[in-house]
Motif scaffolding. Structure first.
Motif, PDB file in Angstrom:
ATOM      1  N   VAL A  73       0.864  -1.180   0.000  1.00 29.01           N
ATOM      2  CA  VAL A  73       0.000   0.000   0.000  1.00 29.01           C
ATOM      3  C   VAL A  73       0.900   1.229   0.000  1.00 29.01           C
ATOM      4  CG1 VAL A  73      -1.820   1.282   1.147  1.00 29.01           C
ATOM      5  CG2 VAL A  73      -1.787  -1.215   1.286  1.00 29.01           C
ATOM      6  N   VAL A  74       0.741   2.067  -1.014  1.00 27.01           N
ATOM      7  CA  VAL A  74       1.578   3.262  -1.126  1.00 27.01           C
ATOM      8  C   VAL A  74       0.675   4.493  -1.086  1.00 27.01           C
ATOM      9  CG1 VAL A  74       3.398   4.393  -2.454  1.00 27.01           C
ATOM     10  CG2 VAL A  74       3.093   1.913  -2.624  1.00 27.01           C
ATOM     11  N   PRO A  75       0.927   5.419  -0.161  1.00 30.32           N
ATOM     12  CA  PRO A  75       0.108   6.635  -0.111  1.00 30.32           C
ATOM     13  C   PRO A  75       0.369   7.513  -1.331  1.00 30.32           C
ATOM     14  CG  PRO A  75       1.971   6.845   1.378  1.00 30.32           C
ATOM     15  CD  PRO A  75       1.991   5.430   0.856  1.00 30.32           C
ATOM     16  N   LEU A  76      -0.655   8.164  -1.806  1.00 26.91           N
ATOM     17  CA  LEU A  76      -0.527   9.092  -2.923  1.00 26.91           C
ATOM     18  C   LEU A  76      -0.418  10.498  -2.337  1.00 26.91           C
ATOM     19  CD1 LEU A  76      -3.252   7.641  -5.339  1.00 26.91           C
ATOM     20  CD2 LEU A  76      -0.841   6.984  -5.074  1.00 26.91           C
ATOM     21  N   ILE A  77       0.750  11.093  -2.487  1.00 24.14           N
ATOM     22  CA  ILE A  77       1.016  12.392  -1.882  1.00 24.14           C
ATOM     23  C   ILE A  77       1.427  13.380  -2.972  1.00 24.14           C
ATOM     24  CG2 ILE A  77       2.456  13.659  -0.237  1.00 24.14           C
ATOM     25  CD1 ILE A  77       2.707  11.056   1.352  1.00 24.14           C
ATOM     26  N   ALA A 119       3.705   8.168  -7.201  1.00 30.70           N
ATOM     27  CA  ALA A 119       3.932   9.610  -7.374  1.00 30.70           C
ATOM     28  C   ALA A 119       3.217  10.116  -8.615  1.00 30.70           C
ATOM     29  CB  ALA A 119       5.433   9.894  -7.467  1.00 30.70           C
ATOM     30  N   GLN A 120       3.274   9.340  -9.709  1.00 29.74           N
ATOM     31  CA  GLN A 120       2.572   9.730 -10.931  1.00 29.74           C
ATOM     32  C   GLN A 120       1.060   9.730 -10.717  1.00 29.74           C
ATOM     33  OE1 GLN A 120       3.854   7.181 -14.110  1.00 29.74           O
ATOM     34  NE2 GLN A 120       5.905   8.056 -14.195  1.00 29.74           N
ATOM     35  N   ASP A 130      -4.358  14.665  -8.253  1.00 29.07           N
ATOM     36  CA  ASP A 130      -4.418  16.032  -7.742  1.00 29.07           C
ATOM     37  C   ASP A 130      -4.841  16.994  -8.840  1.00 29.07           C
ATOM     38  OD1 ASP A 130      -4.040  17.846  -5.552  1.00 29.07           O
ATOM     39  OD2 ASP A 130      -2.227  18.564  -6.516  1.00 29.07           O
ATOM     40  N   ARG A 131      -4.315  16.807 -10.059  1.00 32.32           N
ATOM     41  CA  ARG A 131      -4.710  17.668 -11.183  1.00 32.32           C
ATOM     42  C   ARG A 131      -6.196  17.499 -11.496  1.00 32.32           C
ATOM     43  NH1 ARG A 131       0.296  16.036 -13.341  1.00 32.32           N
ATOM     44  NH2 ARG A 131      -0.740  14.468 -14.634  1.00 32.32           N
ATOM     45  N   ALA A 132      -6.664  16.259 -11.426  1.00 32.95           N
ATOM     46  CA  ALA A 132      -8.080  16.000 -11.691  1.00 32.95           C
ATOM     47  C   ALA A 132      -8.955  16.684 -10.641  1.00 32.95           C
ATOM     48  CB  ALA A 132      -8.348  14.498 -11.698  1.00 32.95           C
ATOM     49  N   ARG A 133      -8.527  16.621  -9.384  1.00 32.24           N
ATOM     50  CA  ARG A 133      -9.306  17.258  -8.310  1.00 32.24           C
ATOM     51  C   ARG A 133      -9.317  18.778  -8.493  1.00 32.24           C
ATOM     52  NH1 ARG A 133      -8.056  16.055  -2.021  1.00 32.24           N
ATOM     53  NH2 ARG A 133      -9.174  14.137  -2.540  1.00 32.24           N
ATOM     54  N   LEU A 134      -8.165  19.367  -8.832  1.00 34.32           N
ATOM     55  CA  LEU A 134      -8.105  20.807  -9.050  1.00 34.32           C
ATOM     56  C   LEU A 134      -8.971  21.217 -10.225  1.00 34.32           C
ATOM     57  CD1 LEU A 134      -4.298  21.512  -8.473  1.00 34.32           C
ATOM     58  CD2 LEU A 134      -6.197  22.153  -6.993  1.00 34.32           C
ATOM     59  N   HIS A 135      -8.953  20.395 -11.284  1.00 34.25           N
ATOM     60  CA  HIS A 135      -9.781  20.681 -12.457  1.00 34.25           C
ATOM     61  C   HIS A 135     -11.256  20.685 -12.077  1.00 34.25           C
ATOM     62  CE1 HIS A 135     -11.096  20.728 -16.630  1.00 34.25           C
ATOM     63  NE2 HIS A 135     -11.870  19.690 -16.371  1.00 34.25           N
TER      64      HIS A 135
END
Length: 209
Positions: free
Chosen positions: A88-92, A124-125, A131-136
């Motif tokens: 499990v890798v957190p997305l940061i 990371a990708q 994050d870009r999708a959320r900002l959009h």
């Protein structure tokens, strides 16, 4: 999932208050489990919860490592597993937790340096894309709200303009008729006051325009 040899993988997005994870997409997760784990509290005693709280990847090489950390038995489609591994890798993104990447493997796995580096880079990708999708989405919602407010303002101004023009038209019309003295002669004082009324009415028309 295919690239890593996992049998199941999922991408989760964290809620705005960072209280729970919301399942965005998965591979290999059955319909029943997809419903059961559609929303996972961050405080849950599972690898995804630890990854979120520690902001670090959680690699469990076998079932014994799982049982050493968690009281919940690892299962696969509701059946206890006798062997397996989990990552499990957190997305940061920008030092903010935006989600988590989870992978389940059918057999124990040492997770060498190459595995860990690859999964960390992949996460990371995913984090930046999410994050870009959320900002959009946020920008789109703000634009929609601004457009709605602009439309409401235009409607308000149109109604007010109409409601003010109607009586002003009547005022100007009556003053014009009075000025022609069709209803009787006017003295100079009355004509002066009538002129002021008409001038004020046209001044209001100018303000409305």
């Amino acid at each position: 999932v295919e690239e890593t040899g996992a049998f199941m993988g999922a991408i989760y997005e964290v809620s705005q208050d960072e209280a729970e994870f919301v399942l965005l997409g998965h591979s290999g997760l059955g319909a029943e489990l997809a419903v059961r784990y559609a929303r996972v509290p961050v405080a849950t005693p599972l690898p995804i919860g630890d990854a979120a709280r520690l902001r670090e990847p959680v690699f469990l090489q076998d079932r014994s490592e799982w049982l050493a950390r968690y009281t919940i038995e690892p299962t696969r489609d509701g059946v206890r597993v006798v062997d397996g591994a989990w990552a499990v890798v957190p997305l940061i993104a920008e030092e903010r937790l935006v989600g988590a990447l989870t992978l389940s493997f059918p057999a124990s796995r040492p997770f060498d340096a190459g595995d860990r580096e690859y999964l960390t880079a992949l996460a990371a990708q995913c984090a930046h894309a999410l994050d870009r999708a959320r900002l959009h989405t946020q920008v789109r919602e703000k634009l929609q709200a601004a457009e709605a407010a602009s439309q409401a303002k235009s409607q308000f101004l149109a109604v007010i303009s109409h409601e003010l023009r109607t009586p002003l038209t009547a005022v100007i019309g009556v003053t014009d008729l009075l000025s022609t003295e069709v209803w009787g002669a006017l003295n100079e004082r009355q004509k002066e006051q009538l002129g002021r009324v008409k001038a004020s009415a046209w001044h209001l028309v100018g303000i409305i325009d």
